[in-house]
Design an enzyme around this catalytic site. Sequence first.
Site, PDB file in Angstrom:
ATOM      1  N   LYS A 159     -31.843 -36.897  -2.925  1.00 52.88           N
ATOM      2  CA  LYS A 159     -31.044 -37.803  -2.138  1.00 52.88           C
ATOM      3  C   LYS A 159     -31.720 -38.022  -0.784  1.00 52.88           C
ATOM      4  O   LYS A 159     -32.534 -37.178  -0.414  1.00 52.88           O
ATOM      5  CB  LYS A 159     -29.621 -37.287  -1.998  1.00 52.88           C
ATOM      6  N   HIS A 189     -27.194 -31.686  -4.994  1.00 52.94           N
ATOM      7  CA  HIS A 189     -27.176 -30.223  -5.153  1.00 52.94           C
ATOM      8  C   HIS A 189     -25.753 -29.669  -5.264  1.00 52.94           C
ATOM      9  O   HIS A 189     -25.562 -28.565  -5.749  1.00 52.94           O
ATOM     10  CB  HIS A 189     -27.989 -29.529  -4.061  1.00 52.94           C
ATOM     11  N   LYS A 193     -23.699 -26.216  -7.716  1.00 53.16           N
ATOM     12  CA  LYS A 193     -22.931 -25.083  -7.189  1.00 53.16           C
ATOM     13  C   LYS A 193     -22.013 -24.546  -8.281  1.00 53.16           C
ATOM     14  O   LYS A 193     -21.321 -25.320  -8.952  1.00 53.16           O
ATOM     15  CB  LYS A 193     -22.118 -25.504  -5.956  1.00 53.16           C
ATOM     16  N   ASP A 246     -24.433 -39.494   4.298  1.00 51.65           N
ATOM     17  CA  ASP A 246     -25.102 -38.202   4.095  1.00 51.65           C
ATOM     18  C   ASP A 246     -24.303 -37.279   3.171  1.00 51.65           C
ATOM     19  O   ASP A 246     -24.865 -36.563   2.365  1.00 51.65           O
ATOM     20  CB  ASP A 246     -25.300 -37.533   5.470  1.00 51.65           C
ATOM     21  N   HIS A 251     -21.977 -35.971  -2.248  1.00 53.44           N
ATOM     22  CA  HIS A 251     -21.333 -34.683  -2.521  1.00 53.44           C
ATOM     23  C   HIS A 251     -19.817 -34.832  -2.705  1.00 53.44           C
ATOM     24  O   HIS A 251     -19.231 -34.301  -3.652  1.00 53.44           O
ATOM     25  CB  HIS A 251     -21.598 -33.685  -1.397  1.00 53.44           C
ATOM     26  N   LYS A 350     -19.442 -32.473  11.105  1.00 56.62           N
ATOM     27  CA  LYS A 350     -20.418 -31.534  11.682  1.00 56.62           C
ATOM     28  C   LYS A 350     -19.783 -30.931  12.925  1.00 56.62           C
ATOM     29  O   LYS A 350     -18.926 -31.556  13.562  1.00 56.62           O
ATOM     30  CB  LYS A 350     -21.680 -32.298  12.110  1.00 56.62           C
TER      31      LYS A 350
HETATM   32  C1  BG6 Z   1     -27.121 -32.184   2.618  1.00 58.44           C
HETATM   33  C2  BG6 Z   1     -26.920 -32.975   3.887  1.00 58.44           C
HETATM   34  O1  BG6 Z   1     -27.184 -33.033   1.500  1.00 58.44           O
HETATM   35  O2  BG6 Z   1     -26.041 -31.275   2.439  1.00 58.44           O
HETATM   36  C3  BG6 Z   1     -26.764 -32.055   5.095  1.00 58.44           C
HETATM   37  O3  BG6 Z   1     -28.024 -33.841   4.086  1.00 58.44           O
HETATM   38  C4  BG6 Z   1     -25.689 -31.023   4.835  1.00 58.44           C
HETATM   39  O4  BG6 Z   1     -26.456 -32.805   6.261  1.00 58.44           O
HETATM   40  C5  BG6 Z   1     -25.906 -30.330   3.487  1.00 58.44           C
HETATM   41  O5  BG6 Z   1     -25.720 -30.083   5.894  1.00 58.44           O
HETATM   42  C6  BG6 Z   1     -24.741 -29.431   3.133  1.00 58.44           C
HETATM   43  O6  BG6 Z   1     -25.065 -28.682   2.005  1.00 58.44           O
HETATM   44  P1  BG6 Z   1     -24.403 -27.255   1.743  1.00 58.44           P
HETATM   45  O7  BG6 Z   1     -24.914 -26.845   0.421  1.00 58.44           O
HETATM   46  O8  BG6 Z   1     -24.854 -26.386   2.882  1.00 58.44           O
HETATM   47  O9  BG6 Z   1     -22.928 -27.490   1.785  1.00 58.44           O
END
Ligand code: BG6
Length: 500
Positions: A159, A189, A193, A246, A251, A350
């Site tokens: 991504k 990703h 999980k 993002d 996600h 964030k």
């Molecule tokens: C990424 C984003 O895809 O996922 C980041 O680009 C974010 O900004 C991250 O911090 C969060 O992933 P995880 O696995 O830490 O929840």
Amino acid sequence: MKSEKNNPLEEGLRIRKIADKNTLVIFGATGDLTKRKLMPALFSLFKQGFIPKEFDIIAFARSENTDDSFRKVVEKAIASEETSSDSIEPFLKRISYFRGAYSETDDFKRLKKRLEEIDNNVLFYLATPPSAFDNIIHNLGAVDMAFLQDHWTRVIIEKPFGRDLDSARMLNETIQKVFNEDQIYRIDHYLGKETVQNLLVFRFANTIFEPIWNRRYIDHIQITVSEKIGIEGRGGFFEETGILRDIVQNHMMQLLCLVAMEPPSTTEPNAVRDEKVKVLHAVRSLGPDIDENVKRGQYGEGSIDGNNVKGYRDEENVSPQSKTETYVALRLMIENWRWAGVPFYLRCGKRLPKKVTEIAIYFKKPPLLMFGHNVEKEAMANVLTVTIQPDEGISLSFDSKIPGYRTRIRPVTMEFRYGTSFGQVPPDAYERLLLDAMIGDPTLFTRADENEQAWKIIDPILTKWQEGSDIPVHSYRAGSWGPKKVDDWIEKQGRLWRRL
Ligand code: BG6
């Protein structure tokens, strides 16, 4: 740690499917993702014996490096207190460095020659910034590397997959001109999980939850992705992206799909993905109601864990007038028989006080409470919480009588935690996804139509924000739970954000 003998739940943890033999070509091998995620995940698979003998890694990137200098970088990235250099050495030996430019067809000809000598299945991993995707795909096609005579070839794409619907479509077209859809693995990703995958098992391997998993029993659903970190030096990237692109488009949409989808008839990859796409199709278009349903925010200065932190506009490579959102809250409605009338609240941000990702299902209150007025006030609705991370698990809160002579009620919880039940923490998402791609199982990867349909939901918001300079970007203090205005907004709808 408990042993397998004492803990029957650990049975099955040792069942393993070994990857097909292959050569993994990583484009963008000197980048952050390769260091932080890919190499540690590959090393972990290697240590656990998931990687076959005929496996090697070609690290493709532009900068000057030798095999040795690159292996040193990898060694640093994967070394930890538990790993001795003896255990790292055999893994490092499988890595070779390949210097090349993504736009140079001649470099791809050289790569092809190398691959012909190795004579293996090939997995390409595009771990570069998206600006390099077109060139790489084009050159793989130009030198005829997408199909090999006696071996499979697959391509994993990181991504962000597009920055809006049009660019996602164009990228899909570019890739599909060179590879077949069944060779393309778009990675998100979150799907790797363990807790995200467990959502399907929880819903469809048990009988007691599914009958109440609908509008008759559920009042609303909250999905939260909260992060303590800021933009981690990625000012330039984040200014262009914002949290909606993002995190929400990929996600959070995936989490929404898995919570809301109908049971697929099999776990065959396309059966699962078909059901997920149906959810995205059923999301009511935000159309003219964007201001009412989507709120954005941006962190100002504040404090995290007692340390003062900068506001977003003071971060490096961020405009002092920036309107880029670092927080977003949405209310989505899914228009089908299961979900009509049930709001799905999505929030992510964030610089919030905690790192936590969870899905909370709020059930309706009982139709009649016969324990008196005060008790009615104390009674809470049942909430089923799936904690994706950290402290992965599932809990159900329900009302219970406080012991004593009077009837007073307090919510209590029943809990399942991965750590305590299985005696180990789940594997990293990249391990699972890399292994699946090497085995040829695309279930946990995003299909082209899924990605495009998610953009269809997000696109009108982006357009509206671009057009309307008067749409507020609510500011919030770093270390707080987001803008007060957004709390007021959900309260007006008779709900409260879950306290995390
Ligand atoms: C990424 C984003 O895809 O996922 C980041 O680009 C974010 O900004 C991250 O911090 C969060 O992933 P995880 O696995 O830490 O929840």
